[in-house]
Design a protein around this motif. Structure first.
Motif, PDB file in Angstrom:
ATOM      1  N   LYS A  73      -6.080   1.222 -13.557  1.00  0.00           N
ATOM      2  CA  LYS A  73      -7.431   1.650 -13.802  1.00  0.00           C
ATOM      3  C   LYS A  73      -8.297   1.541 -12.563  1.00  0.00           C
ATOM      4  N   LEU A  74      -7.861   0.739 -11.575  1.00  0.00           N
ATOM      5  CA  LEU A  74      -8.536   0.642 -10.286  1.00  0.00           C
ATOM      6  C   LEU A  74      -7.475   0.285  -9.254  1.00  0.00           C
ATOM      7  N   LEU A  75      -7.380   1.058  -8.194  1.00  0.00           N
ATOM      8  CA  LEU A  75      -6.396   0.815  -7.138  1.00  0.00           C
ATOM      9  C   LEU A  75      -7.080   1.056  -5.797  1.00  0.00           C
ATOM     10  N   ILE A  76      -7.208  -0.007  -5.024  1.00  0.00           N
ATOM     11  CA  ILE A  76      -7.813   0.110  -3.698  1.00  0.00           C
ATOM     12  C   ILE A  76      -6.731  -0.196  -2.680  1.00  0.00           C
ATOM     13  N   GLN A  77      -6.447   0.778  -1.844  1.00  0.00           N
ATOM     14  CA  GLN A  77      -5.467   0.588  -0.776  1.00  0.00           C
ATOM     15  C   GLN A  77      -6.236   0.349   0.516  1.00  0.00           C
ATOM     16  N   SER A  78      -5.762  -0.571   1.299  1.00  0.00           N
ATOM     17  CA  SER A  78      -6.446  -0.934   2.536  1.00  0.00           C
ATOM     18  C   SER A  78      -5.601  -0.468   3.713  1.00  0.00           C
ATOM     19  N   ASP A  79      -5.979   0.680   4.273  1.00  0.00           N
ATOM     20  CA  ASP A  79      -5.149   1.283   5.317  1.00  0.00           C
ATOM     21  C   ASP A  79      -5.889   1.611   6.604  1.00  0.00           C
ATOM     22  N   ASP A  80      -7.058   1.017   6.809  1.00  0.00           N
ATOM     23  CA  ASP A  80      -7.782   1.309   8.046  1.00  0.00           C
ATOM     24  C   ASP A  80      -8.695   0.143   8.402  1.00  0.00           C
ATOM     25  N   ALA A  81      -9.595   0.343   9.338  1.00  0.00           N
ATOM     26  CA  ALA A  81     -10.516  -0.711   9.769  1.00  0.00           C
ATOM     27  C   ALA A  81     -11.958  -0.357   9.437  1.00  0.00           C
ATOM     28  N   SER A  82     -12.170   0.434   8.400  1.00  0.00           N
ATOM     29  CA  SER A  82     -13.519   0.910   8.081  1.00  0.00           C
ATOM     30  C   SER A  82     -14.231  -0.012   7.091  1.00  0.00           C
ATOM     31  N   THR A  83     -15.426   0.389   6.712  1.00  0.00           N
ATOM     32  CA  THR A  83     -16.191  -0.290   5.675  1.00  0.00           C
ATOM     33  C   THR A  83     -16.271   0.586   4.424  1.00  0.00           C
ATOM     34  N   THR A  84     -15.418   1.602   4.343  1.00  0.00           N
ATOM     35  CA  THR A  84     -15.360   2.501   3.186  1.00  0.00           C
ATOM     36  C   THR A  84     -14.169   2.110   2.318  1.00  0.00           C
ATOM     37  N   PHE A  85     -14.402   2.052   1.001  1.00  0.00           N
ATOM     38  CA  PHE A  85     -13.359   1.677   0.055  1.00  0.00           C
ATOM     39  C   PHE A  85     -13.214   2.795  -0.964  1.00  0.00           C
ATOM     40  N   THR A  86     -11.976   3.198  -1.252  1.00  0.00           N
ATOM     41  CA  THR A  86     -11.699   4.327  -2.138  1.00  0.00           C
ATOM     42  C   THR A  86     -10.777   3.893  -3.262  1.00  0.00           C
ATOM     43  N   ASP A  87     -11.101   4.318  -4.485  1.00  0.00           N
ATOM     44  CA  ASP A  87     -10.234   4.080  -5.635  1.00  0.00           C
ATOM     45  C   ASP A  87      -9.169   5.169  -5.648  1.00  0.00           C
ATOM     46  N   SER A  88      -7.913   4.776  -5.471  1.00  0.00           N
ATOM     47  CA  SER A  88      -6.806   5.732  -5.452  1.00  0.00           C
ATOM     48  C   SER A  88      -6.222   5.978  -6.833  1.00  0.00           C
ATOM     49  N   SER A  89      -6.775   5.336  -7.868  1.00  0.00           N
ATOM     50  CA  SER A  89      -6.279   5.566  -9.227  1.00  0.00           C
ATOM     51  C   SER A  89      -6.789   6.901  -9.739  1.00  0.00           C
ATOM     52  N   SER A  90      -6.303   7.310 -10.897  1.00  0.00           N
ATOM     53  CA  SER A  90      -6.753   8.580 -11.486  1.00  0.00           C
ATOM     54  C   SER A  90      -8.206   8.517 -11.946  1.00  0.00           C
ATOM     55  N   ASN A  91      -8.787   7.315 -12.016  1.00  0.00           N
ATOM     56  CA  ASN A  91     -10.183   7.183 -12.431  1.00  0.00           C
ATOM     57  C   ASN A  91     -11.170   7.487 -11.304  1.00  0.00           C
ATOM     58  N   THR A  92     -10.744   7.363 -10.062  1.00  0.00           N
ATOM     59  CA  THR A  92     -11.579   7.595  -8.870  1.00  0.00           C
ATOM     60  C   THR A  92     -12.979   6.999  -9.011  1.00  0.00           C
ATOM     61  N   LYS A 123     -15.256  -5.367   4.507  1.00  0.00           N
ATOM     62  CA  LYS A 123     -14.568  -4.392   5.350  1.00  0.00           C
ATOM     63  C   LYS A 123     -13.063  -4.527   5.208  1.00  0.00           C
ATOM     64  N   HIS A 124     -12.362  -3.570   5.775  1.00  0.00           N
ATOM     65  CA  HIS A 124     -10.911  -3.647   5.925  1.00  0.00           C
ATOM     66  C   HIS A 124     -10.656  -4.375   7.240  1.00  0.00           C
ATOM     67  N   LYS A 125      -9.670  -5.259   7.255  1.00  0.00           N
ATOM     68  CA  LYS A 125      -9.382  -6.022   8.472  1.00  0.00           C
ATOM     69  C   LYS A 125      -7.908  -5.864   8.836  1.00  0.00           C
ATOM     70  N   PRO A 126      -7.612  -5.079   9.894  1.00  0.00           N
ATOM     71  CA  PRO A 126      -6.213  -4.829  10.279  1.00  0.00           C
ATOM     72  C   PRO A 126      -5.459  -6.065  10.757  1.00  0.00           C
ATOM     73  N   VAL A 127      -6.142  -7.059  11.302  1.00  0.00           N
ATOM     74  CA  VAL A 127      -5.474  -8.236  11.845  1.00  0.00           C
ATOM     75  C   VAL A 127      -4.837  -9.074  10.738  1.00  0.00           C
ATOM     76  N   VAL A 128      -5.469  -9.096   9.576  1.00  0.00           N
ATOM     77  CA  VAL A 128      -4.983  -9.871   8.435  1.00  0.00           C
ATOM     78  C   VAL A 128      -4.574  -8.883   7.350  1.00  0.00           C
ATOM     79  N   LYS A 129      -3.272  -8.800   7.079  1.00  0.00           N
ATOM     80  CA  LYS A 129      -2.805  -7.802   6.111  1.00  0.00           C
ATOM     81  C   LYS A 129      -1.563  -8.305   5.393  1.00  0.00           C
ATOM     82  N   LYS A 130      -1.402  -7.809   4.180  1.00  0.00           N
ATOM     83  CA  LYS A 130      -0.208  -8.115   3.402  1.00  0.00           C
ATOM     84  C   LYS A 130       0.604  -6.842   3.162  1.00  0.00           C
TER      85      LYS A 130
END
Length: 181
Positions: free
Chosen positions: A1-20, A30-37
């Protein structure tokens, strides 16, 4: 119902689920490239008013049915206060109806999942004390009225709950929990 993928270093967050769902970053979230799982970065909240907000939606109405709620969590040495919100959707009045994942420092650095319908509630805690800066996969599953809390794929605690989690009008928060409980 909510899926946020963290793939950059921006301050923009996008819901990748079908609910958008629309997602608003508050403070210095923000997204932080230095710390990632997983992926190229992770969501980062420095503990000084940073969080994500998603408007109220029926998709967050858990009702009395089965649900799964999960996330990756990495606490930092900058924990603020005695309780840090991870995921939450609770009313901000004294009735406290909704649900919340929270990190409780005063209870031995455990993670707690709470839910309430405004008159009764259910709580399930981890037995693992979390530490910084380690990653933890947190997952709460309610199936046929049995609620289980998993940490890194291992079931740590179980309780029963058939509460009707009706959809309150509060926003869904990531990195924040409302202060009234």
């Amino acid at each position: 119902k909510l899926l946020i993928q963290s793939d950059d270093a921006s301050t923009t967050f996008t819901d990748s689920s079908s609910n958008t769902h629309a997602i608003t970053a508050v403070g210095d979230a923000k997204h932080k490239p230095v710390v990632k799982k997983i992926g190229a970065s992770s969501m980062y909240f420095d503990g000084t008013g940073d969080y994500l907000s998603v408007p109220d939606d029926d998709a967050f109405n858990l009702g009395t049915g089965d649900f799964t709620m999960e996330c990756w969590y990495r606490p930092t040495a900058a924990w603020a206060g005695n309780e840090d919100g991870i995921l939450s959707k609770v009313n901000s009045d004294a009735t406290w109806s909704g649900f919340a994942f929270s990190m409780y420092r005063t209870s031995g650095n455990i993670i707690r999942f709470q839910m309430s319908d405004g008159s009764s509630g259910a709580t399930v805690n981890t037995t693992t004390a979390v530490s910084s800066p380690q990653w933890y996969h947190l997952c709460v599953v309610r199936s046929s009225g049995v609620m289980k809390f998993y940490v890194n794929g291992t079931s740590e605690n179980t309780t029963t709950s058939t509460l009707n989690m009706t959809n309150n009008t509060n926003e869904f928060y990531i990195g924040r929990k409302t202060t009234v409980q």
